[in-house]
Design a protein around this motif. Structure first.
Motif, PDB file in Angstrom:
ATOM      1  N   VAL A   1      29.161  68.135  41.924  1.00  0.00           N
ATOM      2  CA  VAL A   1      27.803  68.441  41.475  1.00  0.00           C
ATOM      3  C   VAL A   1      26.877  67.403  42.098  1.00  0.00           C
ATOM      4  N   GLY A   2      25.786  67.882  42.679  1.00  0.00           N
ATOM      5  CA  GLY A   2      24.844  66.989  43.348  1.00  0.00           C
ATOM      6  C   GLY A   2      23.584  66.760  42.518  1.00  0.00           C
ATOM      7  N   ILE A   3      23.180  65.500  42.433  1.00  0.00           N
ATOM      8  CA  ILE A   3      21.947  65.132  41.723  1.00  0.00           C
ATOM      9  C   ILE A   3      20.961  64.553  42.729  1.00  0.00           C
ATOM     10  N   THR A   4      19.796  65.167  42.828  1.00  0.00           N
ATOM     11  CA  THR A   4      18.744  64.701  43.723  1.00  0.00           C
ATOM     12  C   THR A   4      17.800  63.798  42.949  1.00  0.00           C
ATOM     13  N   VAL A   5      17.552  62.602  43.485  1.00  0.00           N
ATOM     14  CA  VAL A   5      16.659  61.635  42.833  1.00  0.00           C
ATOM     15  C   VAL A   5      15.392  61.501  43.665  1.00  0.00           C
ATOM     16  N   ASN A   6      14.270  61.828  43.067  1.00  0.00           N
ATOM     17  CA  ASN A   6      12.976  61.716  43.737  1.00  0.00           C
ATOM     18  C   ASN A   6      12.258  60.451  43.285  1.00  0.00           C
ATOM     19  N   ASN A   7      11.541  59.841  44.233  1.00  0.00           N
ATOM     20  CA  ASN A   7      10.714  58.682  43.899  1.00  0.00           C
ATOM     21  C   ASN A   7       9.368  59.197  43.409  1.00  0.00           C
ATOM     22  N   CYS A   8       9.348  59.583  42.169  1.00  0.00           N
ATOM     23  CA  CYS A   8       8.164  60.235  41.605  1.00  0.00           C
ATOM     24  C   CYS A   8       7.031  59.224  41.426  1.00  0.00           C
ATOM     25  N   VAL A   9       5.787  59.629  41.803  1.00  0.00           N
ATOM     26  CA  VAL A   9       4.596  58.785  41.634  1.00  0.00           C
ATOM     27  C   VAL A   9       3.780  59.357  40.486  1.00  0.00           C
ATOM     28  N   PRO A  10       3.547  58.561  39.445  1.00  0.00           N
ATOM     29  CA  PRO A  10       2.771  59.084  38.313  1.00  0.00           C
ATOM     30  C   PRO A  10       1.344  59.409  38.739  1.00  0.00           C
TER      31      PRO A  10
ATOM     32  N   SER B   1      19.930  59.865  45.443  1.00  0.00           N
ATOM     33  CA  SER B   1      20.611  61.163  45.398  1.00  0.00           C
ATOM     34  C   SER B   1      22.125  60.965  45.588  1.00  0.00           C
ATOM     35  N   THR B   2      22.908  61.590  44.693  1.00  0.00           N
ATOM     36  CA  THR B   2      24.353  61.351  44.671  1.00  0.00           C
ATOM     37  C   THR B   2      25.105  62.655  44.409  1.00  0.00           C
ATOM     38  N   VAL B   3      26.223  62.825  45.092  1.00  0.00           N
ATOM     39  CA  VAL B   3      27.139  63.945  44.822  1.00  0.00           C
ATOM     40  C   VAL B   3      28.328  63.380  44.062  1.00  0.00           C
ATOM     41  N   TYR B   4      28.530  63.868  42.835  1.00  0.00           N
ATOM     42  CA  TYR B   4      29.642  63.421  42.002  1.00  0.00           C
ATOM     43  C   TYR B   4      30.800  64.423  42.115  1.00  0.00           C
ATOM     44  N   THR B   5      32.009  63.893  42.185  1.00  0.00           N
ATOM     45  CA  THR B   5      33.228  64.712  42.240  1.00  0.00           C
ATOM     46  C   THR B   5      34.057  64.450  41.001  1.00  0.00           C
TER      47      THR B   5
ATOM     48  N   ILE C   1      26.814  60.679  31.206  1.00  0.00           N
ATOM     49  CA  ILE C   1      25.376  60.633  31.483  1.00  0.00           C
ATOM     50  C   ILE C   1      25.208  59.968  32.838  1.00  0.00           C
ATOM     51  N   ALA C   2      24.502  60.644  33.733  1.00  0.00           N
ATOM     52  CA  ALA C   2      24.305  60.125  35.086  1.00  0.00           C
ATOM     53  C   ALA C   2      22.897  59.571  35.237  1.00  0.00           C
ATOM     54  N   THR C   3      22.809  58.311  35.717  1.00  0.00           N
ATOM     55  CA  THR C   3      21.516  57.671  35.976  1.00  0.00           C
ATOM     56  C   THR C   3      21.565  57.074  37.383  1.00  0.00           C
ATOM     57  N   PRO C   4      21.683  57.907  38.386  1.00  0.00           N
ATOM     58  CA  PRO C   4      21.755  57.376  39.755  1.00  0.00           C
ATOM     59  C   PRO C   4      20.392  56.884  40.226  1.00  0.00           C
TER      60      PRO C   4
ATOM     61  N   SER D   1      33.999  60.479  40.191  1.00  0.00           N
ATOM     62  CA  SER D   1      33.702  59.470  41.203  1.00  0.00           C
ATOM     63  C   SER D   1      32.498  59.942  42.026  1.00  0.00           C
ATOM     64  N   PRO D   2      31.686  59.002  42.560  1.00  0.00           N
ATOM     65  CA  PRO D   2      31.763  57.567  42.322  1.00  0.00           C
ATOM     66  C   PRO D   2      31.337  57.228  40.894  1.00  0.00           C
ATOM     67  N   ALA D   3      31.675  56.023  40.468  1.00  0.00           N
ATOM     68  CA  ALA D   3      31.333  55.603  39.106  1.00  0.00           C
ATOM     69  C   ALA D   3      29.876  55.166  38.993  1.00  0.00           C
ATOM     70  N   THR D   4      29.208  54.984  40.130  1.00  0.00           N
ATOM     71  CA  THR D   4      27.833  54.485  40.151  1.00  0.00           C
ATOM     72  C   THR D   4      26.897  55.344  39.308  1.00  0.00           C
ATOM     73  N   GLY D   5      26.271  54.728  38.323  1.00  0.00           N
ATOM     74  CA  GLY D   5      25.277  55.413  37.508  1.00  0.00           C
ATOM     75  C   GLY D   5      25.846  56.258  36.391  1.00  0.00           C
ATOM     76  N   LEU D   6      27.152  56.262  36.198  1.00  0.00           N
ATOM     77  CA  LEU D   6      27.768  57.091  35.156  1.00  0.00           C
ATOM     78  C   LEU D   6      28.049  56.269  33.897  1.00  0.00           C
ATOM     79  N   SER D   7      27.856  56.911  32.750  1.00  0.00           N
ATOM     80  CA  SER D   7      28.137  56.236  31.477  1.00  0.00           C
ATOM     81  C   SER D   7      29.638  56.148  31.221  1.00  0.00           C
ATOM     82  N   CYS D   8      30.431  57.043  31.806  1.00  0.00           N
ATOM     83  CA  CYS D   8      31.887  57.008  31.695  1.00  0.00           C
ATOM     84  C   CYS D   8      32.461  57.798  32.861  1.00  0.00           C
ATOM     85  N   THR D   9      33.706  57.507  33.239  1.00  0.00           N
ATOM     86  CA  THR D   9      34.325  58.199  34.376  1.00  0.00           C
ATOM     87  C   THR D   9      35.518  59.057  33.965  1.00  0.00           C
ATOM     88  N   ASN D  10      36.040  58.873  32.751  1.00  0.00           N
ATOM     89  CA  ASN D  10      37.212  59.625  32.293  1.00  0.00           C
ATOM     90  C   ASN D  10      36.879  60.548  31.127  1.00  0.00           C
TER      91      ASN D  10
END
Length: 211
Positions: free
Chosen positions: A171-180, A152-156, A146-149, A132-141
């Motif tokens: 586990v925490g995933i940091t999402v940056n707004n990368c500029v090409p 930035s999200t902390v998954y438990t 695969i996480a596509t948040p 949890s949360p299920a947001t951005g996850l390919s499966c929860t069980n």
């Protein structure tokens, strides 16, 4: 039990005496559970004795009582010895199996990603998993979603083994707004004739311009 003892010659006077007979009762053990989780306990109940002796003492609340509480940290076989008067000692055994505590783990292939990218998560330590949360996850069980948040999200992850208490890991995933990077350059001249050369000079601040 009291018995009257008479002589073999019934014509003589009767003499009597009390004789106490102790019946041999086999030792027995009952418990509220023979399989426990690490850190918990079970109640043992011994019967068949006038006196009781338990061994080993490890994890027992008492060793000379009929009903000790057993809290072993590892699988242990307990022996109960009971004595009734002068009768021979009777013994019984019981094994208490201890299921190790659940240890949860969570990790990611990449802890920092750009918006729109993904990373794989890995959970360890369980029989079953719940993210949890299920947001951005390919499966929860599953163990490896695969996480596509999009932020930035902390998954438990909740890890469960049998009937023992679940364990948690994060586990925490940091999402940056990368500029090409944008290639900027200037030309030595804007007009050339066929066969002439032009010199391009990069003015890019990010990366390198290739033309």
């Amino acid at each position: 039990t009291a018995y009257e003892i008479r002589p073999r010659d019934w014509s003589s006077d009767v003499c009597s005496s009390d004789l106490t007979v102790s019946s041999a009762v086999p030792a027995n053990i009952a418990s509220t559970g023979t399989v426990i989780c690490s850190g918990t306990s079970t109640n043992l109940t011994g019967t068949g004795g006038g006196t009781y002796s338990w061994a080993p003492a490890t994890g027992l609340s008492c060793t000379n009582c009929a009903n000790p509480v057993a809290s072993p940290t590892a699988t242990t076989t307990y022996t109960l010895s009971t004595v009734n008067g002068t009768c021979p000692t009777s013994t019984a055994v019981i094994t208490i199996s201890v299921t190790p505590a659940t240890v949860a783990g969570a990790s990611a292939a990449s802890y920092t990603i750009c918006n729109g990218q993904n990373t794989s998560l890995t959970a360890t330590g369980g029989g079953t998993y719940s993210w949890s949360p299920a947001t951005g996850l390919s499966c929860t069980n599953c163990a490896n979603p695969i996480a596509t948040p999009t932020s930035s999200t902390v998954y438990t992850v909740t890890v469960t083994n049998g009937s023992c208490l679940p364990a948690l890991a994060t586990v925490g995933i940091t999402v940056n707004n990368c500029v090409p990077p944008v290639a900027n350059y200037t030309a030595s001249t804007a007009t050339v004739c066929s066969g002439d050369c032009i010199v391009f000079t990069s003015t890019s601040k990010i990366g390198r311009a290739h033309v």
